[in-house]
Design a protein around this motif. Structure first.
Motif, mmCIF file in Angstrom:
data_model
loop_
_atom_site.group_PDB
_atom_site.id
_atom_site.type_symbol
_atom_site.label_atom_id
_atom_site.label_comp_id
_atom_site.label_asym_id
_atom_site.label_seq_id
_atom_site.Cartn_x
_atom_site.Cartn_y
_atom_site.Cartn_z
ATOM 1 N N UNK A 50 23.238 42.551 35.133
ATOM 2 C CA UNK A 50 24.184 42.482 36.259
ATOM 3 C C UNK A 50 25.567 42.976 35.830
ATOM 4 N N UNK A 51 26.035 42.528 34.657
ATOM 5 C CA UNK A 51 27.339 42.967 34.151
ATOM 6 C C UNK A 51 27.355 44.485 33.959
ATOM 7 N N UNK A 52 26.293 45.025 33.372
ATOM 8 C CA UNK A 52 26.212 46.469 33.149
ATOM 9 C C UNK A 52 26.207 47.229 34.476
ATOM 10 N N UNK A 53 25.478 46.698 35.474
ATOM 11 C CA UNK A 53 25.404 47.359 36.780
ATOM 12 C C UNK A 53 26.760 47.368 37.477
ATOM 13 N N UNK A 54 27.464 46.226 37.453
ATOM 14 C CA UNK A 54 28.771 46.139 38.111
ATOM 15 C C UNK A 54 29.755 47.116 37.481
ATOM 16 N N UNK A 55 29.791 47.177 36.162
ATOM 17 C CA UNK A 55 30.705 48.101 35.473
ATOM 18 C C UNK A 55 30.336 49.547 35.774
ATOM 19 N N UNK A 56 29.051 49.852 35.770
ATOM 20 C CA UNK A 56 28.606 51.222 36.048
ATOM 21 C C UNK A 56 28.918 51.631 37.482
ATOM 22 N N UNK A 57 28.746 50.708 38.429
ATOM 23 C CA UNK A 57 28.885 51.041 39.855
ATOM 24 C C UNK A 57 30.334 51.154 40.303
ATOM 25 N N UNK A 58 31.252 50.466 39.646
ATOM 26 C CA UNK A 58 32.657 50.463 40.065
ATOM 27 C C UNK A 58 33.477 51.361 39.150
ATOM 28 N N UNK A 59 33.973 52.479 39.685
ATOM 29 C CA UNK A 59 34.747 53.432 38.881
ATOM 30 C C UNK A 59 36.074 52.839 38.415
ATOM 31 N N UNK A 60 36.548 51.802 39.113
ATOM 32 C CA UNK A 60 37.786 51.143 38.688
ATOM 33 C C UNK A 60 37.606 50.428 37.351
ATOM 34 N N UNK A 61 36.369 50.120 37.013
ATOM 35 C CA UNK A 61 36.085 49.435 35.752
ATOM 36 C C UNK A 61 35.706 50.403 34.632
#
Length: 323
Positions: A50-61
């Motif tokens: 989940x952490x990897x997906x959120x970081x990958x999906x949000x360019x702000x991160x």
């Protein structure tokens, strides 16, 4: 037993066909503990994915800080996979015999990912130190490219350091016993089974923890001393508190990872019961990968906002599709 003749050294190296992992064999009611480990493993895999997906999906991160967080999630996911499924297969399904080659391979990957957990926490402390001590130069010093280069180099260093352990183990002759008194192919219990000179492995058993765990911990402590000195120079209490909050999640991660290690190493001489040592060590290795994504999800404002933003976006998308 299989033997390998070495004419140049005029010695015969005896290598067993199999090792026997004794681990939890003498511990009562272990099935409940295996269920607990399965639960931890599932949470670890889901949380870190989940952490990897959120970081990958949000360019702000897509920033240096979150490249390090992504790397920690990868390390956590890998070390859980390297430890828990083989452990369950070994003890729950009574597959305690493991081939010599498979044992060395297992040792390599478990230690590689454990080393990377420590190194990644060090990189994250470096990132926070530069952000607070040199805020105006942060974007110049710490870039996405430099963070990727640093993490790549550390993966290579960890792999090479781990490979040295394997090389020295591979030079040992095992003619005493094939019973490894641990829950996986652990380096210490393995080299102590040797009947020839195991001095290089003994030295590595002391030098590796120093270079892989204690030196990174000292580096992290050093960075936070620098951070504390920088915070004292900030006049505004609100700005000081805001800067401190950016370090909260990392400090908790460091505590979760290093405090159990310090306790185990500090109490190793006083813990007489072998089973207690094994259970404590296994918990110290499998709990941090489960807790790390929870800590970041709850304690990091940017990450929490990203989750909310992606949830709202998904909700709007579903509403539009339904209409």
């Amino acid at each position: 037993m299989s033997s390998l003749n070495s004419t140049s050294l005029n010695t015969t190296i005896v290598r067993p066909e199999f090792f026997f992992i004794s681990g939890f064999s003498d511990i009562p009611h272990t099935k409940y503990y295996y269920v607990f480990l399965c639960f931890i493993y599932i949470l670890s895999e889901l949380g870190n994915t989940f952490v990897m997906f959120v970081i990958y999906a949000d360019h702000c991160l897509h920033s240096p800080k979150y490249i390090a967080v992504f790397n920690l999630a990868v390390s956590d996911l890998c070390v859980s996979t390297a430890l828990v499924p083989p452990l369950i297969d070994t003890f729950l399904f009574k597959s305690q015999l493991i081939s010599y080659e498979a044992c060395l391979t297992h040792l390599f990957f478990v230690f590689w990912f454990l080393f990377m957990q420590s190194f990644t926490l060090t990189v994250m402390s470096y990132d926070r130190c530069v952000a607070i001590c040199f805020p105006l130069r942060y974007n110049e010093i710490v870039t996405n490219k430099s963070m990727l280069v640093i993490t790549t180099i550390l993966w290579i260093i960890a792999g090479l350091a781990d490979l040295i352990l394997i090389v020295f183990i591979n030079r040992l002759s095992f003619c005493k016993s094939i019973v490894i008194k641990s829950f996986f192919c652990d380096h210490g219990p393995m080299f102590r089974l040797a009947c020839n000179d195991n001095t290089p492995s003994f030295v590595m058993s002391w030098s590796h923890p120093v270079s892989i765990f204690w030196l990174p911990l000292l580096f992290i402590i050093g960075t936070y001393i620098c951070i504390a000195r920088a915070l004292l120079k900030i006049a505004s209490a609100s700005e000081r508190l805001k800067a401190m909050k950016t370090c909260t999640s990392h400090l908790i991660l460091v505590g979760v990872y290093y405090i159990p290690i310090c306790i185990i190493h500090g109490a190793i001489g006083s813990i007489v019961n072998h089973n207690i040592r094994i259970v404590n060590t296994s918990l110290a290795m499998v709990l941090p990968p489960m807790l790390n994504p929870i800590i970041y999800s709850l304690k990091t404002e940017e990450f929490t906002e990203s989750i909310k933003k992606q949830y709202r976006r998904k909700k709007i998308h579903i509403t539009v599709m339904n209409n």
